[in-house]
Scaffold this active site. Sequence first.
Site, mmCIF file in Angstrom:
data_model
loop_
_atom_site.group_PDB
_atom_site.id
_atom_site.type_symbol
_atom_site.label_atom_id
_atom_site.label_comp_id
_atom_site.label_asym_id
_atom_site.label_seq_id
_atom_site.Cartn_x
_atom_site.Cartn_y
_atom_site.Cartn_z
ATOM 1 N N ILE A 120 -19.743 -15.563 -49.112
ATOM 2 C CA ILE A 120 -20.923 -15.427 -48.032
ATOM 3 C C ILE A 120 -19.975 -15.675 -46.658
ATOM 4 C CG2 ILE A 120 -22.680 -17.272 -46.590
ATOM 5 C CD1 ILE A 120 -23.479 -17.743 -49.787
ATOM 6 N N SER A 141 -27.363 -25.122 -49.105
ATOM 7 C CA SER A 141 -27.866 -24.713 -49.989
ATOM 8 C C SER A 141 -29.372 -25.004 -50.506
ATOM 9 C CB SER A 141 -27.384 -25.459 -51.271
ATOM 10 O OG SER A 141 -28.191 -24.624 -52.333
ATOM 11 N N TYR A 178 -21.825 -31.656 -56.175
ATOM 12 C CA TYR A 178 -22.246 -30.309 -55.472
ATOM 13 C C TYR A 178 -23.115 -30.248 -54.918
ATOM 14 C CZ TYR A 178 -22.810 -25.426 -54.167
ATOM 15 O OH TYR A 178 -23.316 -24.779 -53.082
ATOM 16 N N LYS A 223 -24.422 -31.447 -50.468
ATOM 17 C CA LYS A 223 -24.643 -30.227 -49.942
ATOM 18 C C LYS A 223 -26.613 -31.142 -49.589
ATOM 19 C CE LYS A 223 -22.436 -26.707 -50.532
ATOM 20 N NZ LYS A 223 -21.982 -26.245 -48.932
#
Length: 271
Positions: free
Chosen positions: A23, A149, A162, A166
């Site tokens: 990305i 995310s 994770y 986010k």
Amino acid sequence: MPVMKQMSRTYRRALVTGATGGIGGALARALPVATDLLLTGRNAEALAQLVQELARPGRRVDVVVADLGTDPGREAVAVAAEAFAIDLLICNAGQGPFGDFLDAEEPALRDTVSVNVMAPLVLLHRLLPGMLTRAAAAGRRAGVIVTSSGVAFYPVPRLATYAASKAFSLSLTEALAAELDGAPVDLLALCPTATKSHFAERSGYGPSLPGAQDPAAVARAALQALGRQRTLTLGPISGSVLTVPALVRAGMAQAISLLVRRGDGARSRRR
Ligand SMILES: NC(=O)C1=CN([C@@H]2O[C@H](COP(=O)(O)OP(=O)(O)OC[C@H]3O[C@@H](n4cnc5c(N)ncnc54)[C@H](OP(=O)(O)O)[C@@H]3O)[C@@H](O)[C@H]2O)C=CC1
Ligand SMILES: N[C@@H](C=O)C(=O)O
């Protein structure tokens, strides 16, 4: 890669963290040639290849090889970005181990928080003041994209740390966008779901994520959304399902910011 035509404004100098990934590399490639680039990651060879690919006559493309999971790495990137006089900050670097929380090695969980939480926090706190000062002096607007995310909106067992990291970056970006309402800066929380990159492999999930989308499309959409909206959810499902909670959250941030400011006014009148 079509040159971005629909960005709401151009930027002169951009920092892209995680530029050596899927990305981040797509974001660096999607920025117009008129934007000088400061690219960072740990992979020096990949950074050098990006310089070769993106350098043009009259365009600066500099790199900082740094580990954003460490204080010295975050310091090196902040110092280089301030010297580069960025007006666009793209906090994109990220990582996270896939698997049961209790099976994870503690250092891997610490790295996830260091890169996904501490790095955006430190870079935003260190770099926004100079960005705002330069934007005001030049009569322009600065820009910030924080790659959060889709999983920031909900808990994800086996990606627990994770997804929680986010959620932090989404919440921080939404709150800052409301706090800085009226300042010469636009902030965007970028919330894609599965996207083709090294993430899946690095996380230990597998070669790729099911239904992963094109990173170039994510990058183009993000640059087009900056300055037009504060949160962008992208993906086959999240593109519609998460749009509503994203709007509700942004509205709540704005309303709370106004209430707090009104409270500040009342308290100062009582003094
Ligand atoms: N791919 C996906 O499905 C989705 C990804 N995201 C987010 O998008 C962002 C980009 O990830 P993506 O391109 O997918 O994944 P990649 O693994 O392809 O890229 C990750 C990038 O982050 C950098 N990075 C990781 N750890 C560190 C570190 N300790 N210090 C410095 N840089 C680091 C890597 O640089 P280097 O290797 O050079 O150290 C690399 O450039 C991340 O924040 C990720 O969480 C969000 C939703 C979906
Ligand atoms: N990186 C991806 C993991 O599933 C995501 O954030 O969606």
